[in-house]
Design an enzyme around this catalytic site. Structure first.
Site, PDB file in Angstrom:
ATOM      1  N   ASP A 137      28.735  38.197  37.647  1.00  0.00           N
ATOM      2  CA  ASP A 137      30.105  37.692  37.502  1.00  0.00           C
ATOM      3  C   ASP A 137      30.471  36.869  38.748  1.00  0.00           C
ATOM      4  O   ASP A 137      30.266  37.320  39.879  1.00  0.00           O
ATOM      5  CB  ASP A 137      31.037  38.910  37.367  1.00  0.00           C
ATOM      6  CG  ASP A 137      32.462  38.536  37.007  1.00  0.00           C
ATOM      7  OD1 ASP A 137      32.655  37.496  36.339  1.00  0.00           O
ATOM      8  OD2 ASP A 137      33.379  39.305  37.375  1.00  0.00           O
ATOM      9  N   ASN A 141      36.609  39.075  29.757  1.00  0.00           N
ATOM     10  CA  ASN A 141      36.292  39.813  30.993  1.00  0.00           C
ATOM     11  C   ASN A 141      37.365  40.835  31.349  1.00  0.00           C
ATOM     12  O   ASN A 141      38.551  40.504  31.406  1.00  0.00           O
ATOM     13  CB  ASN A 141      36.191  38.829  32.166  1.00  0.00           C
ATOM     14  CG  ASN A 141      34.913  38.041  32.141  1.00  0.00           C
ATOM     15  OD1 ASN A 141      34.176  38.052  31.166  1.00  0.00           O
ATOM     16  ND2 ASN A 141      34.642  37.339  33.229  1.00  0.00           N
TER      17      ASN A 141
HETATM   18  P1  13P Z   1      40.919  41.141  35.222  1.00  0.00           P
HETATM   19  O1  13P Z   1      41.309  41.172  36.671  1.00  0.00           O
HETATM   20  O2  13P Z   1      42.032  40.634  34.368  1.00  0.00           O
HETATM   21  O3  13P Z   1      40.360  42.428  34.753  1.00  0.00           O
HETATM   22  O4  13P Z   1      39.741  40.044  35.085  1.00  0.00           O
HETATM   23  C1  13P Z   1      38.409  40.385  35.375  1.00  0.00           C
HETATM   24  C2  13P Z   1      37.520  39.181  35.438  1.00  0.00           C
HETATM   25  O5  13P Z   1      37.846  38.079  35.056  1.00  0.00           O
HETATM   26  C3  13P Z   1      36.174  39.398  35.979  1.00  0.00           C
HETATM   27  O6  13P Z   1      35.463  38.211  36.078  1.00  0.00           O
HETATM   28  O1  G3H Z   2      36.927  38.572  38.803  1.00  0.00           O
HETATM   29  C1  G3H Z   2      36.647  39.391  39.668  1.00  0.00           C
HETATM   30  C2  G3H Z   2      36.309  40.765  39.295  1.00  0.00           C
HETATM   31  O2  G3H Z   2      37.476  41.514  39.051  1.00  0.00           O
HETATM   32  C3  G3H Z   2      35.433  41.388  40.337  1.00  0.00           C
HETATM   33  O3  G3H Z   2      36.147  41.741  41.455  1.00  0.00           O
HETATM   34  O4  G3H Z   2      34.851  40.715  43.339  1.00  0.00           O
HETATM   35  O5  G3H Z   2      36.390  42.683  43.723  1.00  0.00           O
HETATM   36  O6  G3H Z   2      34.224  42.978  42.495  1.00  0.00           O
HETATM   37  P1  G3H Z   2      35.364  42.051  42.845  1.00  0.00           P
HETATM   38 ZN    ZN Z   3      36.701  36.518  36.531  1.00  0.00          ZN
END
Ligand code: 13P
Ligand code: G3H
Ligand code: ZN
Length: 310
Positions: free
Chosen positions: A83, A255
């Site tokens: 991600d 997501n």
């Molecule tokens: P949220 O913060 O809305 O859960 O989104 C998560 C996300 O986009 C991870 O890539």
């Molecule tokens: O979009 C981001 C996700 O919520 C992941 O968050 O980078 O703190 O793991 P993080």
């Molecule tokens: Zn994201």
């Protein structure tokens, strides 16, 4: 069934008009909660790890835990996705480690730079049988405090999206239509630009579309956190009805991270508040894992529509 890419999952989701949940994982309880729910719902699922998650849990642990989860769930398709890959090196590291999908997030760059870095990742990933998600447009949070003209400039431009996909060869595209990361997505009413989504789908009908920042910020969970000592005032996310509409209208991947954080925290806070003498981690991590399962199950079944699609 070994880990799969998202290719076949997305093809089926586009044909049958539903979305697949992509849930952020950071530890064993989260992975187990998600997989238990997906198994119960007979749903394909995407486990995704951010570079922060990889730093926290370590890539080798994540891989082994996900492999164990997949071994226990041979009847469903599971993809492992990076991600918000920040650069080529992180994407390469994940591809080499066995991830089946990576995101290169070039949204911070200008259009040409975003194309260049995305193309570099696509070339390496495709040579290794891995698929690539890219991002075009910017996800602003309410803290960014932008005016209407600035807001318009942040949404994904449909014509640019077409050119971007053609020139990069990316497999799926994350778009900006009004969502944002975290627990504070809207000041007033929640609003998503479904008109932009429709235009994008018209121009690139065969490209799976991804919605980031798509947590509901489930009011009951926020309330439960606050009831047991948290301080999360005024949190607001994307209502289930809007996510359902997105799922039916061309969004293939949704997501979710914030809702899982809330689920876990709510249960842990409850256990500590109700029994301050507790110090066995299993006593609070087990209900946390159960709440993750419940939250994911609800989304899969009632919102995204991916139950019984394996
Ligand atoms: P949220 O913060 O809305 O859960 O989104 C998560 C996300 O986009 C991870 O890539
Ligand atoms: O979009 C981001 C996700 O919520 C992941 O968050 O980078 O703190 O793991 P993080
Ligand atoms: Zn994201």
């Amino acid at each position: 069934m070994p880990l799969v890419t998202t290719k076949a999952m997305f093809e089926k989701s586009m044909k049958e008009h539903y979305a697949i949940g992509a849930f952020n994982v950071n530890n064993m309880e989260i992975i187990q909660g998600i997989i238990d729910a997906a198994k119960e719902e007979k749903s394909p699922v995407i486990l995704q790890a951010s570079s922060g998650a990889i730093k926290y849990a370590r890539v080798n642990y994540l891989m082994k835990m996900v492999e164990a989860a997949v071994e226990e769930a041979p009847e469903i398709q599971v993809a492992l996705h990076l991600d918000h890959g920040p650069d080529f090196e992180t994407c390469k590291m994940c591809i080499d480690a066995g991830f089946t999908s990576v995101m290169i997030d070039g949204s911070k760059y200008d259009f040409e730079e975003n194309i260049a870095i995305t193309k570099q990742v696509v070339d390496y990933a495709h040579a290794h049988g891995v698929v690539v998600e890219a991002e075009l447009g910017k996800l602003a949070g309410i803290e960014d405090d932008v005016n209407v003209a600035q807001e318009d400039a942040m949404y994904t431009d449909p014509e640019q999206a077409k050119e971007f996909v053609e020139r990069t060869g990316c497999d799926s595209l994350a778009i900006a239509i009004g969502t944002s990361h975290g627990a504070y997505k809207f000041k007033g009413e929640a609003k998503l630009r479904f008109d932009i989504l429709a235009k994008i789908k018209e121009l690139i009908p065969n490209t799976p579309i991804v919605l980031h920042g798509a947590s509901t910020v489930i009011p009951e969970l926020v309330q439960m956190c606050n009831q047991y000592g948290a301080d999360i005032p005024g949190a607001k996310g994307v209502p289930d009805e809007m996510l359902h509409e997105a799922s039916k209208n061309g969004v293939s991947k949704i997501n979710v991270d914030t809702d899982l954080r809330l689920a876990m925290t709510a249960q842990i806070r409850k256990v500590f508040a109700e029994d301050p003498s507790t110090f066995d981690p299993r006593k609070y991590l087990q209900p946390a894992r159960e709440e993750i399962k419940k939250t994911v199950g609800h989304k899969i079944k009632e919102v995204f529509g991916s139950s019984n699609r394996v």
